[in-house]
Design an enzyme around this catalytic site. Structure first.
Site, PDB file in Angstrom:
ATOM      1  N   GLU A 323      66.510  30.548  71.586  1.00 62.04           N
ATOM      2  CA  GLU A 323      67.269  29.648  70.718  1.00 62.04           C
ATOM      3  C   GLU A 323      68.493  30.327  70.115  1.00 62.04           C
ATOM      4  O   GLU A 323      68.576  30.483  68.899  1.00 62.04           O
ATOM      5  CB  GLU A 323      66.364  29.159  69.578  1.00 62.04           C
ATOM      6  CG  GLU A 323      65.066  28.532  70.043  1.00 62.04           C
ATOM      7  CD  GLU A 323      64.149  28.140  68.893  1.00 62.04           C
ATOM      8  OE1 GLU A 323      63.567  27.048  68.952  1.00 62.04           O
ATOM      9  OE2 GLU A 323      64.019  28.938  67.934  1.00 62.04           O
ATOM     10  N   PRO A 324      69.444  30.745  70.948  1.00 59.73           N
ATOM     11  CA  PRO A 324      70.627  31.399  70.379  1.00 59.73           C
ATOM     12  C   PRO A 324      71.537  30.402  69.662  1.00 59.73           C
ATOM     13  O   PRO A 324      71.760  29.293  70.158  1.00 59.73           O
ATOM     14  CB  PRO A 324      71.332  31.977  71.611  1.00 59.73           C
ATOM     15  CG  PRO A 324      70.886  31.112  72.745  1.00 59.73           C
ATOM     16  CD  PRO A 324      69.507  30.620  72.409  1.00 59.73           C
ATOM     17  N   CYS A 398      87.687  30.975  42.209  1.00 57.49           N
ATOM     18  CA  CYS A 398      87.607  31.659  40.924  1.00 57.49           C
ATOM     19  C   CYS A 398      86.386  32.563  40.846  1.00 57.49           C
ATOM     20  O   CYS A 398      85.472  32.304  40.055  1.00 57.49           O
ATOM     21  CB  CYS A 398      87.606  30.634  39.795  1.00 57.49           C
ATOM     22  SG  CYS A 398      89.217  29.909  39.627  1.00 57.49           S
TER      23      CYS A 398
HETATM   24  C1  LIG Z   1      68.437  30.235  62.792  1.00 64.24           C
HETATM   25  C2  LIG Z   1      67.493  30.063  63.882  1.00 64.24           C
HETATM   26  C3  LIG Z   1      67.899  30.293  65.198  1.00 64.24           C
HETATM   27  C4  LIG Z   1      69.273  30.783  65.557  1.00 64.24           C
HETATM   28  O1  LIG Z   1      69.545  32.067  65.063  1.00 64.24           O
HETATM   29  P1  LIG Z   1      70.872  32.812  65.538  1.00 64.24           P
HETATM   30  O2  LIG Z   1      70.856  34.073  64.758  1.00 64.24           O
HETATM   31  O3  LIG Z   1      72.020  31.943  65.185  1.00 64.24           O
HETATM   32  O4  LIG Z   1      70.758  33.020  67.005  1.00 64.24           O
HETATM   33  C5  LIG Z   1      66.992  30.066  66.206  1.00 64.24           C
HETATM   34  N1  LIG Z   1      65.740  29.618  65.938  1.00 64.24           N
HETATM   35  C6  LIG Z   1      65.317  29.389  64.681  1.00 64.24           C
HETATM   36  C7  LIG Z   1      63.952  28.889  64.461  1.00 64.24           C
HETATM   37  C8  LIG Z   1      66.165  29.607  63.615  1.00 64.24           C
HETATM   38  O5  LIG Z   1      65.744  29.367  62.378  1.00 64.24           O
END
Ligand SMILES: *Cc1c(COP(=O)(O)O)cnc(C)c1O
Length: 470
Positions: A323-324, A398
């Site tokens: 999940e990038p 600010c």
């Molecule tokens: C935030 C998140 C991601 C993505 O993280 P990156 O650092 O943007 O790659 C993937 N999976 C889950 C469950 C997340 O919370």
């Protein structure tokens, strides 16, 4: 104390110039790992992206503006997909983590590049659906999804709901039962691995809000309850260990732990899980000190790890998901600012720092203030022959902590009216933007093949006033 994405690495206190930052040989040069591939200086010295000069973008859309190199973002998305498909012959899916930056255009781009999409609120789900992303390609995250969000997810026919609590298992099963559907789910497991930029910490327990604890036995109990529910279909297990990770050692520990649970699920329930989701967190370069791995390197390393662990437990290699977010959106974007006031501050021992004020700040990039994140910057509207000076790019809010780029060498002749570009702002900048000080949020401009177009309109003061009903 700042919540520190980079761990305890910044011990530069007392020195005006951090250890990693050196005076550039050529202050006009662009470090390739920081910039989208379509960004280059034109013969006249001005920065252009996909053939469009930054002065034209500034003129047409104003500043600040987030500028996306569409081809670069697409290539990063495609790069993850092809790398993981190549390394996992049994199948792999890449979910773009929409929270990094989501708009209907970006959702369509990643879909066209063959990715899936993760959302974690009803708002993000609405954007995905508006973009035409089929429900089956969407994953629904969230540690506190409302009933309404679960109903929306079911009605959209999402491909998976990532379960995060016992309450949610019960609620989702109930809602699915009322509608006569069976919902595909993953169980989010907290594995006791916390990954940071250049280090990771493995503990038995994980003291955080997400998921079901592995060590505490909650994850195994969640699996038992899901398997017992005819309204839920268990696809597999999910873990996500952190963000801005450079070293796959943290994935190794988390994969071992979560695959160990999959093996127990087989032993206890006689079920071999189809999927293993290892989450996101792949690191990108924000400054010259960062040297991220390529998607291909991550994929082959993760394939080795997963195959090794599955073999050890006598399991087949499941379908693997990653999940990038940041690694797809981050490097594809720079923020274009207009320089305003420039001040020189005398530091101790004769050192000086130039404070370069720009027309945005912590409302369009909160990461520096929130995480003590580091960024880089470059003079964009021209080149300069002036000596590089130690500079700090600050906003117009600010707050003394309204810093965009803490430490950078910039030309000593910066003046009001120059354009300045800050690369690596595609992830967690627009998506975390605020209206602090009633500053309207900037537009997002996509550039491709010599054409610049608006994909998210900038707010106006009128937009802000419209919410104020007196
Ligand atoms: C935030 C998140 C991601 C993505 O993280 P990156 O650092 O943007 O790659 C993937 N999976 C889950 C469950 C997340 O919370």
């Amino acid at each position: 104390m700042h919540a520190h994405e980079a761990g305890a690495l910044h011990a530069d206190v007392g020195q005006p110039v951090p250890g990693w930052l050196s005076v550039p040989n050529d202050v006009n040069a662009l470090l390739p790992q920081l910039w989208a591939t379509g960004v280059a200086r034109q013969p006249d010295g001005e920065l252009a992206v996909a053939g469009v000069a930054v002065s034209r973008i500034a003129e047409q859309f104003g500043t600040p503006a987030y500028v996306v190199d569409e081809a670069d973002l697409r290539a990063r998305a495609r790069g993850f997909r092809t790398a993981f498909e190549a390394s996992f012959p049994g199948g792999a899916d890449v979910y773009y983590a929409g929270k990094a930056f989501l708009s209907t255009a970006v959702a369509r781009w990643v879909l066209e590049e063959g990715l899936h999409l993760d959302v974690c609120t009803g708002g993000e789900l609405a954007v995905a659906l508006r973009a035409g992303v089929p429900g089956a390609r969407i994953g629904m995250h969230g540690n506190n999804k409302s009933r309404a969000e679960l109903v929306e997810a079911i009605e959209a026919g999402v491909g998976r709901v990532i379960l995060d609590s016992f309450e949610e298992i019960e609620t989702l099963a109930g809602l699915a039962g009322e509608r006569g559907v069976r919902v595909p789910v993953l169980v989010r497991v907290t594995v006791g691995v916390e990954a940071h930029t250049h280090e990771y910490i493995a503990t038995a327990h994980e003291d955080q809000k997400f998921g079901f604890s592995l060590a505490g036995g909650q994850a195994a109990e969640a699996v038992r309850r899901v398997l017992a529910s005819p309204q839920l279909r268990l696809l597999g297990l999910h873990s996500h260990i952190g963000s801005q990770i450079f070293d796959d050692a943290g994935f190794e520990v988390s994969a071992r732990r979560v695959i160990g649970l999959a093996a127990r699920v087989r032993d206890v329930h006689g079920v071999e899980l189809e999927e293993l989701d290892l989450g996101g967190g792949f690191g990108i370069a924000y400054t010259s000190q960062d040297d991220p791995a390529t998607p291909a390197e991550h994929a082959s390393r993760l394939a080795e790890i997963v195959e090794h662990e599955c073999r050890g437990f006598g399991l087949g290699v499941p379908r693997v998901c990653v999940e990038p977010g940041r690694a797809i959106a981050g490097p594809a974007v720079f923020t274009l600012y207009r320089v305003g006031v420039v001040k020189t501050v005398e530091l101790d021992a004769g050192a000086r720092r130039s404070y370069v004020s720009v027309d945005g700040g912590m409302s369009d990039n909160i990461r520096t203030a929130l995480y003590d994140a580091s960024y880089s910057a470059a003079l964009a509207s021209r080149t300069s022959a002036a000596e590089p000076v130690l500079s700090r790019v600050v906003g117009k809010h600010c707050e003394a902590g309204d810093i965009v780029v803490k430490d950078e060498f910039l030309p000593g002749d910066l003046v009001a009216g120059d354009l300045l570009a800050v690369p690596g702002t595609g992830a967690y900048c627009r998506s975390m933007a605020s209206n602090y000080n009633h500053v309207p949020r900037p537009p997002v401009v996509a550039v491709r093949d010599g054409q610049a177009r608006l994909i998210v309109r900038g707010e106006t003061i009128e937009d802000l006033l419209r919410l104020d009903v007196g």
